[in-house]
Design an enzyme around this catalytic site. Structure first.
Site, PDB file in Angstrom:
ATOM      1  N   GLY A 264      34.799  21.561  15.674  1.00  0.00           N
ATOM      2  CA  GLY A 264      35.465  20.321  16.047  1.00  0.00           C
ATOM      3  C   GLY A 264      34.801  19.665  17.241  1.00  0.00           C
ATOM      4  O   GLY A 264      35.456  18.985  18.040  1.00  0.00           O
TER       5      GLY A 264
ATOM      6  N   LYS B 295      34.530  37.186  25.490  1.00  0.00           N
ATOM      7  CA  LYS B 295      33.122  37.630  25.483  1.00  0.00           C
ATOM      8  C   LYS B 295      32.214  36.735  24.631  1.00  0.00           C
ATOM      9  O   LYS B 295      31.081  36.443  25.040  1.00  0.00           O
ATOM     10  CB  LYS B 295      33.038  39.076  24.986  1.00  0.00           C
ATOM     11  N   PRO B 296      32.632  36.317  23.413  1.00  0.00           N
ATOM     12  CA  PRO B 296      31.725  35.458  22.631  1.00  0.00           C
ATOM     13  C   PRO B 296      31.324  34.184  23.372  1.00  0.00           C
ATOM     14  O   PRO B 296      30.171  33.740  23.279  1.00  0.00           O
ATOM     15  CB  PRO B 296      32.550  35.132  21.378  1.00  0.00           C
TER      16      PRO B 296
ATOM     17  N   GLN C 107      31.193  33.844  26.668  1.00  0.00           N
ATOM     18  CA  GLN C 107      30.296  34.264  27.749  1.00  0.00           C
ATOM     19  C   GLN C 107      28.872  34.426  27.229  1.00  0.00           C
ATOM     20  O   GLN C 107      27.905  33.993  27.868  1.00  0.00           O
ATOM     21  CB  GLN C 107      30.786  35.584  28.350  1.00  0.00           C
TER      22      GLN C 107
ATOM     23  N   GLY D 177      31.824   9.161  -5.817  1.00  0.00           N
ATOM     24  CA  GLY D 177      31.106  10.309  -6.365  1.00  0.00           C
ATOM     25  C   GLY D 177      29.908   9.846  -7.166  1.00  0.00           C
ATOM     26  O   GLY D 177      29.701   8.649  -7.377  1.00  0.00           O
TER      27      GLY D 177
ATOM     28  N   CYS E 109      34.991   2.951  -5.302  1.00  0.00           N
ATOM     29  CA  CYS E 109      33.605   2.989  -5.770  1.00  0.00           C
ATOM     30  C   CYS E 109      33.534   3.595  -7.179  1.00  0.00           C
ATOM     31  O   CYS E 109      33.795   2.914  -8.157  1.00  0.00           O
ATOM     32  CB  CYS E 109      32.724   3.740  -4.777  1.00  0.00           C
TER      33      CYS E 109
ATOM     34  N   ARG F  86      24.807   2.273  -6.590  1.00  0.00           N
ATOM     35  CA  ARG F  86      23.705   1.660  -7.330  1.00  0.00           C
ATOM     36  C   ARG F  86      24.189   0.905  -8.559  1.00  0.00           C
ATOM     37  O   ARG F  86      23.507   0.021  -9.056  1.00  0.00           O
ATOM     38  CB  ARG F  86      22.717   2.733  -7.818  1.00  0.00           C
TER      39      ARG F  86
ATOM     40  N   HIS G 170      33.861   0.876  -0.067  1.00  0.00           N
ATOM     41  CA  HIS G 170      34.590   2.004   0.529  1.00  0.00           C
ATOM     42  C   HIS G 170      35.442   1.515   1.705  1.00  0.00           C
ATOM     43  O   HIS G 170      34.996   1.576   2.866  1.00  0.00           O
ATOM     44  CB  HIS G 170      33.602   3.070   1.014  1.00  0.00           C
TER      45      HIS G 170
ATOM     46  N   GLU H 246      37.780   2.924   3.177  1.00  0.00           N
ATOM     47  CA  GLU H 246      38.145   4.010   4.099  1.00  0.00           C
ATOM     48  C   GLU H 246      37.271   4.042   5.343  1.00  0.00           C
ATOM     49  O   GLU H 246      37.699   4.513   6.405  1.00  0.00           O
ATOM     50  CB  GLU H 246      38.069   5.365   3.379  1.00  0.00           C
TER      51      GLU H 246
END
Length: 558
Positions: free
Chosen positions: A18, A191-192, A194, A361, A388, A472, A519, A521
């Site tokens: 993230g 620890k990870p 660090q 798609g 689309c 296209r 699109h 969105e």
């Protein structure tokens, strides 16, 4: 402000942390203090852009106004920061190497040996600075893709180290890393993180701030240990736990004075404090209780045994934006269209949904399943929004089953169908014959003129719009008259009338049936939802209320 400031955001321990939401949230906070901010995503692959990468491989391809096919994090930046970004805001290793080799061939290095350092790092630095100049930003946020320690991103980290070395007062390093809570232990482990910071240190980089991503907030003990072993102040260790909505993150960071700390470190003073609109947004999200079920029928969900909703992240967010304005929480279900090909009877399940979306798609897989779903939504009068590919296949479905054009199809799937109602336009066909795939589609923002008194015109509230495209294939004009005489309304077209942009069914035939060649969105923002998604959710809400009322009449116990 005498010089432009730069904030580098890197990730550690695992990918998919993230970082993009963190970067976007920091951008939102800094904007709220009165500074102009822009953001850059750096992807380490050799592709020139994200356009030719499978969605399952890299998530959604986000398209900007200027036609850039980019990483989905640019969508996060635009949604959080309410800005329009472009080509300058996206850098890949492929772009950098291509330019360095072009310059070498053009003798622009004046006979020098061309080396990774300084020539590649210089090009990276140049692109970072150019983005700030193009966007006229006072602060530039640069998010590095991947995780620290990977071979492919070493030169980008080196470029950030060089910038820090040359102008230390203008550069900030923020490291976002994961703190696991193993179920068998029930304790957060530091620890990870660090180790991740030690990797950064080995490259000559000391983080100024650590953002800890975890399932839960960082406690005082873990914060103090990270401060001690990572050489930062305790207040520079920021907790960024999982939340119900990503739009809560700016407020979580603000509660820990992140914006103020960053400005202090950069030698800046806030000009104002204004997060009122964002607080109002988050409060409205948290108040939402009523849910509606939306079916998203597509083909880029599966990755092994897992479902990858990141393939359509902008669609997800746009539906949410539209829902919140109606006091609705959309509950989206991912339906792989291939299920309806192997067992068409399963399409009956769509009757339990308030609305159906078919997103974008490419290719043949699942197409007949999608057409089956569209037919069911049309006949059962379930609110439908096709984006689309969803518009193109809705045209095919209408042509086959309403206009009775037997064998109607798109030439993307079948080279010589009996009725090519969707076909490739000549200039695109020439590009494919030359194997010119990358960056050659109809990309970016194009204007459209809306037909008077149509549903689309009423939804937008105006006669002209500009929307982002990535395709296209187009509706074949040879079939426009046949389709329109059968009842299909082409409610939006390019200003010259040549290209169909929006199709719809009139109100007397369907409560809500719209397909867009573009699109929408990509332009929806949480503070300004796209009107098409708001209208779709409104229609879905109405269907669910009608269905609930019918159920109550049938069963008084409800």
């Amino acid at each position: 402000m005498n010089s432009r400031k730069y904030i580098f955001i890197s990730g550690g321990v695992i990918s998919g942390l993230g970082k993009g939401v963190t970067a976007a949230s920091i951008g939102r906070l800094l904007e709220s203090t009165g500074f102009s901010v822009t953001a850059i995503k750096v992807d380490m692959y050799l592709n020139l852009d994200a356009g030719t990468i499978r969605p399952q491989e890299h998530g959604e391809v986000f398209v900007t106004d200027d036609g850039l096919e980019s990483d989905q994090d640019l969508g996060n930046y635009e949604r959080f920061m309410n800005v329009n970004l472009g080509r300058a805001n996206y850098i890949t290793t492929g772009q950098v190497y291509q330019e360095v080799l072009r310059r070498e061939r053009a003798f622009e290095y004046q006979g020098e040996d061309v080396e990774a350092i300084p020539h590649v790092t210089d090009e990276i630095i140049h692109r970072i600075k150019e983005a700030g100049r193009v966007q006229r930003a006072e602060i530039v946020i640069i998010e590095f893709g991947g995780t620290v320690g990977e071979y492919q991103n070493a030169l980008f980290f080196e470029a950030s180290r060089i910038m820090k070395f040359k102008t230390p007062a203008d550069i900030l390093q923020v490291h976002v890393a994961y703190l696991p809570i193993p179920v068998s232990l029930g304790e957060m482990k530091s620890k990870p993180v660090q180790q991740s910071v030690k990797l950064l240190n080995s490259m000559g980089i000391q983080p100024d701030m650590i953002v800890g991503r975890a399932d839960a907030p960082i406690d005082k003990r873990r914060r103090e240990r990270l401060a001690l072993f990572c050489n930062v102040r305790p207040e520079d260790v920021i907790s960024n736990p999982n939340v119900d909505s990503i739009y809560e993150v700016p407020l979580i960071l603000e509660a820990q004075r992140v914006g103020e700390i960053i400005l202090e470190k950069l030698g800046l003073k806030p000009r104002r404090h204004n997060l009122k609109d964002w607080r109002k947004l988050v409060a409205s999200i948290q108040r939402v209780k009523r849910e509606i079920k939306i079916a998203v029928v597509g083909k880029y969900f599966g990755t092994g045994d897992y479902t990858l909703s990141d393939s359509y992240i902008s669609v997800i967010e746009a539906v949410k934006h539209g829902g919140w304005t109606q006091g609705i929480k959309p509950n989206m279900t991912w339906i792989d269209a291939e299920r309806y090909e192997t067992n068409p009877k399963l399409v009956q399940e769509l009757n339990t949904y308030a609305g159906v979306i078919v997103p974008g798609g490419f290719g043949s897989r699942g197409v007949e399943g999608i057409i089956t779903a569209i037919k069911f939504a049309r006949e059962q009068k379930i609110p439908y929004l096709g984006l689309c590919y969803g518009m193109q296949l809705a045209t095919v479905e209408f042509a086959r089953h309403v206009a009775h054009l037997i064998g109607a199809h798109t030439t993307e799937i079948k080279k010589r169908p009996t009725h090519p109602v969707i076909h490739i336009i000549p200039e695109q066909e020439k590009k494919l014959l030359k194997f010119e795939y990358g960056g050659t589609m109809r990309l970016g923002a194009y204007p459209a003129k809306l037909k008077k008194d149509t549903r689309a015109e009423k939804i937008y509230g105006r006669g002209r719009v500009s929307e982002r495209h990535r395709h296209r294939y187009e509706l074949n004009n040879e079939y426009r008259e046949i389709l329109e005489s059968a009842g299909l309304v082409i409610s939006g077209a390019s200003p010259d009338g040549r290209l169909a942009e929006i199709i719809e069914l009139p109100g007397e035939r369907h409560p809500f049936f719209i397909g867009t060649q573009f699109h929408p969105e990509f332009q929806s923002r949480p503070l300004s939802p796209h009107p098409l998604f708001t209208a779709f959710v409104t229609a879905a809400k109405k269907r669910q209320l009608v269905s609930l009322t019918a159920d109550q009449l049938a069963d008084p116990a409800l």
